[in-house]
Design a protein around this motif. Sequence first.
Motif, PDB file in Angstrom:
ATOM      1  N   ILE A 106     -14.754 -55.745   5.172  1.00 47.50           N
ATOM      2  CA  ILE A 106     -15.803 -54.758   5.468  1.00 47.50           C
ATOM      3  C   ILE A 106     -15.659 -54.160   6.871  1.00 47.50           C
ATOM      4  O   ILE A 106     -16.268 -53.131   7.158  1.00 47.50           O
TER       5      ILE A 106
ATOM      6  N   THR B  67     -14.701 -42.350   7.709  1.00 50.12           N
ATOM      7  CA  THR B  67     -14.201 -43.555   8.373  1.00 50.12           C
ATOM      8  C   THR B  67     -12.703 -43.736   8.218  1.00 50.12           C
ATOM      9  O   THR B  67     -12.119 -44.609   8.871  1.00 50.12           O
ATOM     10  N   ASP B  68     -12.064 -42.957   7.355  1.00 51.71           N
ATOM     11  CA  ASP B  68     -10.598 -42.955   7.297  1.00 51.71           C
ATOM     12  C   ASP B  68     -10.113 -42.046   8.422  1.00 51.71           C
ATOM     13  O   ASP B  68      -9.730 -40.891   8.226  1.00 51.71           O
TER      14      ASP B  68
ATOM     15  N   SER C 198     -15.046 -37.388   1.171  1.00 55.68           N
ATOM     16  CA  SER C 198     -14.222 -37.810   2.300  1.00 55.68           C
ATOM     17  C   SER C 198     -13.422 -36.610   2.804  1.00 55.68           C
ATOM     18  O   SER C 198     -12.764 -35.934   2.007  1.00 55.68           O
TER      19      SER C 198
ATOM     20  N   ARG D  63     -12.317 -53.390   9.613  1.00 56.96           N
ATOM     21  CA  ARG D  63     -10.883 -53.500   9.874  1.00 56.96           C
ATOM     22  C   ARG D  63     -10.638 -54.083  11.265  1.00 56.96           C
ATOM     23  O   ARG D  63     -11.558 -54.245  12.074  1.00 56.96           O
TER      24      ARG D  63
ATOM     25  N   ASN E 277     -15.472 -50.526  -7.879  1.00 59.62           N
ATOM     26  CA  ASN E 277     -16.084 -50.774  -6.565  1.00 59.62           C
ATOM     27  C   ASN E 277     -17.533 -51.252  -6.682  1.00 59.62           C
ATOM     28  O   ASN E 277     -18.054 -51.898  -5.761  1.00 59.62           O
TER      29      ASN E 277
ATOM     30  N   CYS F 185     -19.793 -49.332   4.222  1.00 62.68           N
ATOM     31  CA  CYS F 185     -20.561 -48.216   4.788  1.00 62.68           C
ATOM     32  C   CYS F 185     -21.440 -47.551   3.737  1.00 62.68           C
ATOM     33  O   CYS F 185     -22.585 -47.170   4.013  1.00 62.68           O
TER      34      CYS F 185
ATOM     35  N   THR G 183     -15.286 -50.347   6.531  1.00 64.74           N
ATOM     36  CA  THR G 183     -14.620 -49.792   5.357  1.00 64.74           C
ATOM     37  C   THR G 183     -15.619 -49.102   4.422  1.00 64.74           C
ATOM     38  O   THR G 183     -16.833 -49.299   4.520  1.00 64.74           O
ATOM     39  N   TYR G 184     -15.059 -48.334   3.500  1.00 60.81           N
ATOM     40  CA  TYR G 184     -15.862 -47.506   2.601  1.00 60.81           C
ATOM     41  C   TYR G 184     -16.935 -48.313   1.861  1.00 60.81           C
ATOM     42  O   TYR G 184     -18.113 -47.945   1.867  1.00 60.81           O
ATOM     43  N   ASN G 185     -16.535 -49.390   1.193  1.00 61.77           N
ATOM     44  CA  ASN G 185     -17.470 -50.089   0.311  1.00 61.77           C
ATOM     45  C   ASN G 185     -18.631 -50.721   1.063  1.00 61.77           C
ATOM     46  O   ASN G 185     -19.697 -50.945   0.477  1.00 61.77           O
TER      47      ASN G 185
ATOM     48  N   ARG H  72     -14.775 -60.102   6.572  1.00 61.14           N
ATOM     49  CA  ARG H  72     -14.823 -60.071   5.108  1.00 61.14           C
ATOM     50  C   ARG H  72     -16.227 -60.391   4.609  1.00 61.14           C
ATOM     51  O   ARG H  72     -16.976 -61.170   5.229  1.00 61.14           O
TER      52      ARG H  72
ATOM     53  N   VAL I 235     -10.252 -59.349  10.940  1.00 62.09           N
ATOM     54  CA  VAL I 235     -11.076 -58.457  10.119  1.00 62.09           C
ATOM     55  C   VAL I 235     -12.354 -59.221   9.806  1.00 62.09           C
ATOM     56  O   VAL I 235     -12.453 -60.429  10.040  1.00 62.09           O
TER      57      VAL I 235
END
Length: 464
Positions: free
Chosen positions: A178, A46-47, A12, A180, A212, A190, A186-188, A147, A145
Amino acid sequence: MTRKVRTRIAPSPTGFLHLGTARTALFSWAYARHFGGEFVLRIEDTDVARSTQDAVEQILASMRWLGLDYDEGPVYQMQRLERYHAVVAQMIDAGSAYRCYCTPHELDEIREAQRARGEKTHYDRRWRPEPGKSLGAVPVGVQPVVRFRNPVDGDVTWDDLVKGPITINNREIDDLIIVRTDGVPTYNFCVVVDDWDMNISHVFRGDEHVNNTPWQINIFNALGAPLPLFGHVPVILGDDGHKLSKRRGAVSVTAYEEAGYLPDAMLNYLSRLGWSHGDEELFSREQLVHWFDGQHLSKSPAQWDAAKLSWVNAHYIKQTDDVTLAALVAAQLKRRDIQVEVNDSLGRMCALFKDRCATTVELADWLTMYFVEMKPSAEDLAAHVRDELRPALLTLGEKLAAADWGKLGISVAIKETLAAHALKMPQLAHAVRVLVCGRAQTPSIDAVLELFNCQTVLSRLQNT
């Protein structure tokens, strides 16, 4: 496994590439190379708020310096948003994902109530569709969001390449967000779509990602995608016994380049943090690739040892040819605003001093005296350049001026001066070292002086 081996590293860009990620990259790279597979570089950006282009450039520079060549990439997640959104839409249609309209305030209330009851905090699934369940009206002005509809029963089990069988009950796992509210996945989520699309067969990563993995396995299963094999390597501990990380004590990979370490030495040392091949401590990257089959990865945390890294680096410096060292030292000197040519003379300087050095910075410390006059300390002057030696130093200057400039001619001039003034070698040699080199200890004085310009030596000897 019959799939083609494809591994990846996915840093990241929220900071520099630190040593733990570099080791994971190394293991992933070596595994792919061992089995004739492919290695992929993915940038997980993605952050958006914390990702920077500077961090991306540092990651790429670190990979180049370490020589971890990749067959595909860099792939940037933010360039794949359309693909992620398409998969999310399919999941919503299939019922494996749903929109949640809880506000942050409502989520806080849910957690507070659970804590008051002594329960583990988790999302209470109030917007999760169920047969016969009424969800109520969609609130106006609330951006939802998305989920993942995680299974509520059963276990998630995988045979970890490092830790062995791991089982986590689905009741311990929340309905993961999944996407936002801003539409960024989100990471998990993608990471699953990426590993699926890129046909990743083996995932090596730090064991902080163990928790995770059940989410990711369940998402793989919901998508009908083949699972990679997972290997979670233990953390690297710093001198204080705590994990090295971006936020705690870690140093960037490029900082080690600047500090004078060699990439092959760093790879050698990093590979031994959590992996072994018998008692081998020093080996080439070719040997590492030949040996690294995913076996013999430790389950215990590794301890960072700066002294051992220096020992490994010193070995590699001794083994490096002088022309290569000269270029590295020239780069170090340039950081000190000392411009030097990479030539045979600089190579011979490296050859003389490299056995004394653990880094190219130390080598540059020695060689600086050839290009910049080094002011000796008052203590060294008082101890070694005494009044009774001044006549001998004048004689030596005269003899050196007339000498055939080379190690033999310099040696003859020194011996004749010693005889003329009834001195022993240490008495004269220490004084010459202090005046010419700025220090009292060096290799053989004739070998050191030979690499100076004669006029430079004569000029410095007169500073008595």
